[in-house]
Design a protein around this motif. Structure first.
Motif, PDB file in Angstrom:
ATOM      1  N   PHE A 138       0.811  -1.217   0.000  1.00 28.15           N
ATOM      2  CA  PHE A 138       0.000   0.000   0.000  1.00 28.15           C
ATOM      3  C   PHE A 138       0.845   1.269   0.000  1.00 28.15           C
ATOM      4  CE2 PHE A 138      -2.795  -3.230   1.595  1.00 28.15           C
ATOM      5  CZ  PHE A 138      -4.035  -2.908   1.070  1.00 28.15           C
ATOM      6  N   VAL A 139       1.952   1.248   0.768  1.00 28.75           N
ATOM      7  CA  VAL A 139       2.717   2.483   0.958  1.00 28.75           C
ATOM      8  C   VAL A 139       4.188   2.355   0.575  1.00 28.75           C
ATOM      9  CG1 VAL A 139       1.160   3.314   2.770  1.00 28.75           C
ATOM     10  CG2 VAL A 139       3.204   1.999   3.408  1.00 28.75           C
ATOM     11  N   GLY A 140       4.629   1.216   0.106  1.00 29.30           N
ATOM     12  CA  GLY A 140       6.032   0.995  -0.210  1.00 29.30           C
ATOM     13  C   GLY A 140       6.774   0.468   1.003  1.00 29.30           C
ATOM     14  N   LEU A 141       7.868  -0.250   0.764  1.00 30.97           N
ATOM     15  CA  LEU A 141       8.586  -0.926   1.850  1.00 30.97           C
ATOM     16  C   LEU A 141       9.185   0.036   2.866  1.00 30.97           C
ATOM     17  CD1 LEU A 141       9.499  -3.523   3.148  1.00 30.97           C
ATOM     18  CD2 LEU A 141      11.521  -3.480   1.670  1.00 30.97           C
ATOM     19  N   GLU A 142       9.845   1.086   2.405  1.00 30.52           N
ATOM     20  CA  GLU A 142      10.490   2.012   3.340  1.00 30.52           C
ATOM     21  C   GLU A 142       9.468   2.659   4.272  1.00 30.52           C
ATOM     22  OE1 GLU A 142      13.108   6.092   3.232  1.00 30.52           O
ATOM     23  OE2 GLU A 142      13.340   4.672   1.568  1.00 30.52           O
ATOM     24  N   ARG A 143       8.390   3.121   3.701  1.00 32.26           N
ATOM     25  CA  ARG A 143       7.346   3.758   4.516  1.00 32.26           C
ATOM     26  C   ARG A 143       6.651   2.741   5.416  1.00 32.26           C
ATOM     27  NH1 ARG A 143       3.436   8.496   3.023  1.00 32.26           N
ATOM     28  NH2 ARG A 143       2.727   8.905   5.122  1.00 32.26           N
ATOM     29  N   ALA A 144       6.478   1.509   4.924  1.00 32.45           N
ATOM     30  CA  ALA A 144       5.856   0.461   5.731  1.00 32.45           C
ATOM     31  C   ALA A 144       6.707   0.128   6.948  1.00 32.45           C
ATOM     32  CB  ALA A 144       5.622  -0.794   4.890  1.00 32.45           C
ATOM     33  N   VAL A 145       8.012   0.051   6.770  1.00 32.88           N
ATOM     34  CA  VAL A 145       8.898  -0.226   7.907  1.00 32.88           C
ATOM     35  C   VAL A 145       8.816   0.909   8.915  1.00 32.88           C
ATOM     36  CG1 VAL A 145      11.322  -0.478   8.605  1.00 32.88           C
ATOM     37  CG2 VAL A 145      10.445  -1.743   6.621  1.00 32.88           C
ATOM     38  N   GLN A 146       8.827   2.144   8.434  1.00 31.92           N
ATOM     39  CA  GLN A 146       8.775   3.293   9.341  1.00 31.92           C
ATOM     40  C   GLN A 146       7.404   3.413  10.029  1.00 31.92           C
ATOM     41  OE1 GLN A 146      11.200   5.344  10.417  1.00 31.92           O
ATOM     42  NE2 GLN A 146       9.671   6.290  11.734  1.00 31.92           N
ATOM     43  N   ALA A 147       6.339   3.439   9.224  1.00 29.64           N
ATOM     44  CA  ALA A 147       4.997   3.678   9.766  1.00 29.64           C
ATOM     45  C   ALA A 147       4.339   2.427  10.326  1.00 29.64           C
ATOM     46  CB  ALA A 147       4.102   4.269   8.672  1.00 29.64           C
ATOM     47  N   GLY A 148       4.857   1.255   9.982  1.00 25.82           N
ATOM     48  CA  GLY A 148       4.230   0.014  10.426  1.00 25.82           C
ATOM     49  C   GLY A 148       5.052  -0.803  11.391  1.00 25.82           C
ATOM     50  N   PHE A 149       6.270  -0.321  11.697  1.00 25.01           N
ATOM     51  CA  PHE A 149       7.104  -1.042  12.653  1.00 25.01           C
ATOM     52  C   PHE A 149       7.847  -0.102  13.591  1.00 25.01           C
ATOM     53  CE2 PHE A 149      11.309  -2.966  13.674  1.00 25.01           C
ATOM     54  CZ  PHE A 149      10.851  -3.861  14.623  1.00 25.01           C
ATOM     55  N   VAL A 150       8.681   0.757  13.041  1.00 24.10           N
ATOM     56  CA  VAL A 150       9.551   1.597  13.869  1.00 24.10           C
ATOM     57  C   VAL A 150       8.752   2.420  14.880  1.00 24.10           C
ATOM     58  CG1 VAL A 150      11.236   3.491  13.840  1.00 24.10           C
ATOM     59  CG2 VAL A 150      11.396   1.647  12.151  1.00 24.10           C
ATOM     60  N   VAL A 151       7.659   3.036  14.448  1.00 23.44           N
ATOM     61  CA  VAL A 151       6.879   3.869  15.375  1.00 23.44           C
ATOM     62  C   VAL A 151       6.221   3.036  16.481  1.00 23.44           C
ATOM     63  CG1 VAL A 151       6.441   5.659  13.665  1.00 23.44           C
ATOM     64  CG2 VAL A 151       4.763   3.846  13.983  1.00 23.44           C
ATOM     65  N   PHE A 152       6.114   1.742  16.260  1.00 21.77           N
ATOM     66  CA  PHE A 152       5.476   0.878  17.251  1.00 21.77           C
ATOM     67  C   PHE A 152       6.449   0.248  18.245  1.00 21.77           C
ATOM     68  CE2 PHE A 152       2.323   0.790  13.777  1.00 21.77           C
ATOM     69  CZ  PHE A 152       1.208   1.195  14.496  1.00 21.77           C
ATOM     70  N   ILE A 153       7.742   0.443  18.063  1.00 19.30           N
ATOM     71  CA  ILE A 153       8.723  -0.208  18.938  1.00 19.30           C
ATOM     72  C   ILE A 153       8.526   0.167  20.415  1.00 19.30           C
ATOM     73  CG2 ILE A 153      11.183  -0.389  19.515  1.00 19.30           C
ATOM     74  CD1 ILE A 153      11.727  -0.355  16.477  1.00 19.30           C
ATOM     75  N   PRO A 154       8.399   1.449  20.783  1.00 13.06           N
ATOM     76  CA  PRO A 154       8.191   1.747  22.211  1.00 13.06           C
ATOM     77  C   PRO A 154       6.940   1.075  22.778  1.00 13.06           C
ATOM     78  CG  PRO A 154       8.768   3.743  21.017  1.00 13.06           C
ATOM     79  CD  PRO A 154       8.517   2.680  19.989  1.00 13.06           C
ATOM     80  N   GLY A 155       5.842   1.143  22.053  1.00 12.18           N
ATOM     81  CA  GLY A 155       4.611   0.511  22.518  1.00 12.18           C
ATOM     82  C   GLY A 155       4.741  -0.997  22.602  1.00 12.18           C
ATOM     83  N   THR A 156       5.482  -1.578  21.680  1.00 10.11           N
ATOM     84  CA  THR A 156       5.713  -3.023  21.693  1.00 10.11           C
ATOM     85  C   THR A 156       6.440  -3.432  22.964  1.00 10.11           C
ATOM     86  OG1 THR A 156       5.742  -3.182  19.287  1.00 10.11           O
ATOM     87  CG2 THR A 156       6.913  -4.900  20.491  1.00 10.11           C
ATOM     88  N   LEU A 157       7.446  -2.680  23.334  1.00  7.26           N
ATOM     89  CA  LEU A 157       8.191  -3.000  24.555  1.00  7.26           C
ATOM     90  C   LEU A 157       7.316  -2.852  25.793  1.00  7.26           C
ATOM     91  CD1 LEU A 157      11.595  -1.290  23.653  1.00  7.26           C
ATOM     92  CD2 LEU A 157      11.019  -3.730  23.553  1.00  7.26           C
ATOM     93  N   VAL A 158       6.529  -1.774  25.847  1.00  8.45           N
ATOM     94  CA  VAL A 158       5.649  -1.549  27.001  1.00  8.45           C
ATOM     95  C   VAL A 158       4.576  -2.627  27.077  1.00  8.45           C
ATOM     96  CG1 VAL A 158       3.909   0.021  27.962  1.00  8.45           C
ATOM     97  CG2 VAL A 158       6.094   0.931  27.142  1.00  8.45           C
ATOM     98  N   LYS A 159       3.931  -2.934  25.946  1.00  6.92           N
ATOM     99  CA  LYS A 159       2.856  -3.932  25.955  1.00  6.92           C
ATOM    100  C   LYS A 159       3.384  -5.336  26.238  1.00  6.92           C
ATOM    101  CE  LYS A 159       1.104  -2.394  22.031  1.00  6.92           C
ATOM    102  NZ  LYS A 159       0.236  -2.310  20.838  1.00  6.92           N
ATOM    103  N   THR A 160       4.583  -5.635  25.779  1.00  5.13           N
ATOM    104  CA  THR A 160       5.178  -6.943  26.079  1.00  5.13           C
ATOM    105  C   THR A 160       5.472  -7.058  27.565  1.00  5.13           C
ATOM    106  OG1 THR A 160       6.121  -7.098  23.856  1.00  5.13           O
ATOM    107  CG2 THR A 160       7.059  -8.527  25.539  1.00  5.13           C
ATOM    108  N   ALA A 161       6.033  -6.008  28.143  1.00  3.69           N
ATOM    109  CA  ALA A 161       6.314  -6.010  29.584  1.00  3.69           C
ATOM    110  C   ALA A 161       5.023  -6.106  30.388  1.00  3.69           C
ATOM    111  CB  ALA A 161       7.100  -4.756  29.973  1.00  3.69           C
ATOM    112  N   ALA A 162       3.989  -5.399  29.960  1.00  4.53           N
ATOM    113  CA  ALA A 162       2.699  -5.461  30.655  1.00  4.53           C
ATOM    114  C   ALA A 162       2.089  -6.854  30.548  1.00  4.53           C
ATOM    115  CB  ALA A 162       1.745  -4.411  30.098  1.00  4.53           C
TER     116      ALA A 162
END
Length: 172
Positions: A138-162
């Motif tokens: 939908f958005v290309g690989l570079e944008r998908a990695v940024q908008a679909g993974f990188v921005v979620f890293i902090p939340g991923t760590l918090v939700k995994t710990a929770a």
């Protein structure tokens, strides 16, 4: 005279728990932080808990029931969205990744806390693979990695710990 097939008691319990788990997942989908093109929700934390608390089979069954109910028209997906069209949208890869993440998280059962944490983190990160791959269409690989993974890293760590903390609390 009624014709009834006997249902093993364990099967009824399993199905009931899967449906209840799917409803927990549906409720977690409604806790959203609007982002584009993929919203941030509590779904991934619920997926980890379903897998880790119930085991791989129950975790996958709960996610499968969630997907089936949402596709059938119940407003279970993020923001109350429903219907089969969701599987053609940018979040479809993440939804299907929930199946894989629940299965992997199921192997955290019975492990010492730090190993549980590693399995949960691995499961959480794993759901991004199909999510980003699908989103890239939908958005290309570079944008998908940024908008679909990188921005979620902090939340991923918090939700995994929770999820780990809740899992440990439920064990007591």
């Amino acid at each position: 005279m009624t014709l009834a097939l006997p249902v093993p008691r364990g099967a009824l319990r399993f199905a009931s728990l899967a449906v209840l788990g799917s409803w927990l997942l549906a409720a977690s989908a409604q806790v959203t932080l609007p982002m584009w093109p993929v919203p941030a929700t509590l779904q991934s934390m619920a997926v980890l808990l379903l897998g880790a608390a119930g085991g791989p089979a129950l975790g996958v069954a709960a996610v499968g029931a969630y997907l089936a109910q949402g596709i059938a028209g119940l407003p279970f997906f993020a923001g109350g969205v429903a219907g089969p069209g969701v599987l053609a949208g940018p979040t479809a890869g993440y939804l299907l990744g929930f199946l894989l993440a629940a299965w992997v998280a199921g192997f955290a059962r019975g492990l010492v806390w730090w190993r549980q944490g590693l399995v949960l983190l691995g499961a959480h990160l794993l759901l991004f693979a199909p999510g980003v791959a699908w989103l890239a269409g939908f958005v290309g690989l570079e944008r998908a990695v940024q908008a679909g993974f990188v921005v979620f890293i902090p939340g991923t760590l918090v939700k995994t710990a929770a999820a780990l903390a809740l899992l440990r609390a439920l064990k007591r």
